[in-house]
Design a protein around this motif. Structure first.
Motif, short mmCIF file in Angstrom:
data_model
loop_
_atom_site.label_atom_id
_atom_site.label_comp_id
_atom_site.label_asym_id
_atom_site.label_seq_id
_atom_site.Cartn_x
_atom_site.Cartn_y
_atom_site.Cartn_z
N ILE A 185 0.78 -1.33 0.16
CA ILE A 185 0.04 -0.10 -0.08
C ILE A 185 0.67 1.23 0.04
O ILE A 185 0.41 2.23 0.46
N GLU A 186 2.18 1.21 -0.35
CA GLU A 186 3.08 2.09 -0.24
C GLU A 186 2.78 3.47 -1.24
O GLU A 186 3.33 4.46 -0.94
N THR A 187 1.87 3.28 -2.19
CA THR A 187 1.87 4.54 -3.30
C THR A 187 0.40 4.60 -3.20
O THR A 187 -0.11 5.43 -4.11
N LYS A 188 -0.55 4.22 -2.28
CA LYS A 188 -2.02 4.40 -2.37
C LYS A 188 -2.24 5.92 -1.58
O LYS A 188 -1.86 6.11 -0.58
N GLU A 189 -2.51 6.96 -2.71
CA GLU A 189 -2.68 8.31 -2.04
C GLU A 189 -3.65 8.16 -0.85
O GLU A 189 -3.62 8.98 0.20
N ASP A 190 -5.01 7.71 -1.07
CA ASP A 190 -5.99 7.77 -0.22
C ASP A 190 -5.95 6.90 1.00
O ASP A 190 -5.76 7.60 2.08
N LYS A 191 -5.68 5.69 0.57
CA LYS A 191 -5.67 4.71 1.87
C LYS A 191 -4.38 4.66 2.81
O LYS A 191 -4.43 4.44 3.89
#
Length: 419
Positions: free
Chosen positions: A40-46
């Motif tokens: 999840i290292e590039t998930k902007e919202d989560k």
């Protein structure tokens, strides 16, 4: 005149510094990162908006009150010229402020330049607002900064947060002036500085401290930031070889762009052979790092019917990860495509989408260093990894096309030989 041997020596010494940094990270256990493990290292919202908002929230689970928000305001105020502000941000009151993610400000209306969802939104008791648009790899939306600027303009200050502090696109800001109408801030500079100040307020050996440390490591990974010791050594090396460093920096993007472009051409040839006579393919968008780069698959019997593959630049929808999808262009086919079940919908244009993944089920992104190394293996003794990547993309794209051929109206697929 740039000497080849000097460039080689500079690269060898740079590799030595990077290797030392990596060895130290392994020794300290910093290679293990919970955000990376969970993919999840590039998930902007989560990931990013959620983590930042939780720290900024005076009522957040950290139980530190408004101290983190106060430090954040201190960092962004110090870096920006407040004399130019015609709003009330400098009077923002941290105590009792409310923080919301994905804050809804109405339906998007491009004619009136308003509406949308603000990634991180702060409101104080006096009615002052701070709006943060958070970008990791996603592209700008039309009028995005302008629409957020138009929301409660006299009381609202807009910040555009990116990895490196770049400005939004012209289509997003629509004539607004940076450092006057809105501000650019970066993970590399502002967010890391803020988080390091936060650490000073957190007790040692606490889980909160470890979580903030983990997040700092994630940002340093995404922004290619080294520890101060190695950063200083690398800077000294570069300044001692300034012409060679400049030459490498100037040519790096072009070299990577060529690798991505060659991969797209090879995939195009392979798909043309596999799809047969019913389709023709064309290339769209350059493989530049700040441009969406595509490959289009048109049905010969109806060229408006298009499968699309994005993005060969590593920039765009889905954090720049590659995907194949159906394009729902307005026109004769819109009703036909609108009746299909949605699959991982991105927008009204991309209603059916499938992310391309490796055998380990990781998204394929041509901007990642690991993938770039694979792209560079073409024509070499160890080119098997390149062929594997090419075949992996090919098989998933073909599978997507064949799946939708089964559910689309037969009249779309007339005999091409009779045309």
């Amino acid at each position: 005149m740039i000497e080849k041997e000097k460039i080689k020596a500079l690269l060898r010494n740079t590799k030595r510094i990077v290797d030392h940094q990596n060895e130290m990270m392994i020794a300290k256990g910093e290679n293990f990162n919970i955000f990376s493990v969970l993919r999840i290292e590039t998930k902007e919202d989560k990931t990013h908006s959620a983590f930042i908002a939780e720290l900024l929230n005076p009522k957040g689970s950290h139980k530190m009150g408004a101290v983190f928000l106060e430090l954040f305001l201190q960092v962004i105020s110090h870096r920006n010229n407040l004399e130019k502000l015609n709003k009330a941000k400098e009077n923002f009151e941290p105590t009792g402020a409310k923080v919301t993610t994905e804050y809804y400000i109405g339906n998007v209306d491009l004619k009136k330049e308003k509406g949308g969802r603000i990634d991180v939104f702060l409101k104080d008791k006096k009615g002052n607002f701070i709006s943060i648009e958070n970008k990791i790899y996603a592209k700008d939306q039309n009028q995005q900064i302008k629409r957020y600027y138009n929301f409660k303009t006299n009381k609202n200050t807009v910040y555009y947060l990116t990895l490196d502090g770049k400005s939004p696109s012209d289509d997003s800001k629509l004539g607004l002036e940076v450092d006057l109408d809105f501000f650019n801030i970066s993970y590399k500079d502002h967010i890391i500085s803020w988080l390091e100040l936060c650490l000073k307020e957190v007790p040692n050996f606490s889980s909160l401290r470890e979580n903030i440390n983990q997040y700092i490591l994630l940002i340093k990974k995404l922004t290619n930031t080294m520890d101060d010791k190695y950063q200083t050594e690398l800077l000294d090396l570069m300044m001692s070889n300034i012409e060679e460093s400049k030459f490498i920096a100037t040519n790096y993007d072009n070299a990577v762009m060529k690798l991505k472009s060659n991969f797209r051409k090879d995939l195009k040839v392979k798909l043309e052979d596999g799809l047969g006579e019913s389709y023709f393919l064309d290339i769209g968008g350059p493989t530049k790092s700040n441009k969406i780069s595509q490959l289009w698959i048109h049905l010969k019997s109806n060229p408006d019917f298009i499968f699309g593959i994005e993005s060969f630049s590593g920039f765009g929808h889905k954090e720049g990860n590659m995907f194949v999808g159906l394009i729902s262009k307005p026109g004769k086919l819109s009703e036909t495509l609108m009746n299909l079940p949605e699959e991982n919908k991105i927008s009204d244009w991309w209603r059916q989408v499938r992310v391309l993944k490796t055998e380990d089920l990781n998204p394929i992104n041509l901007a990642h260093s690991y993938t770039i190394k694979i792209l560079n293996n073409k024509g070499k003794e160890n080119q098997s990894s390149y062929k594997k990547l090419l075949n992996t993309c090919y098989e998933q794209i073909i599978g997507f096309v064949r799946d939708y051929e089964k559910v689309l109206p037969e009249e779309l697929f007339v005999n091409v030989e009779k045309l």
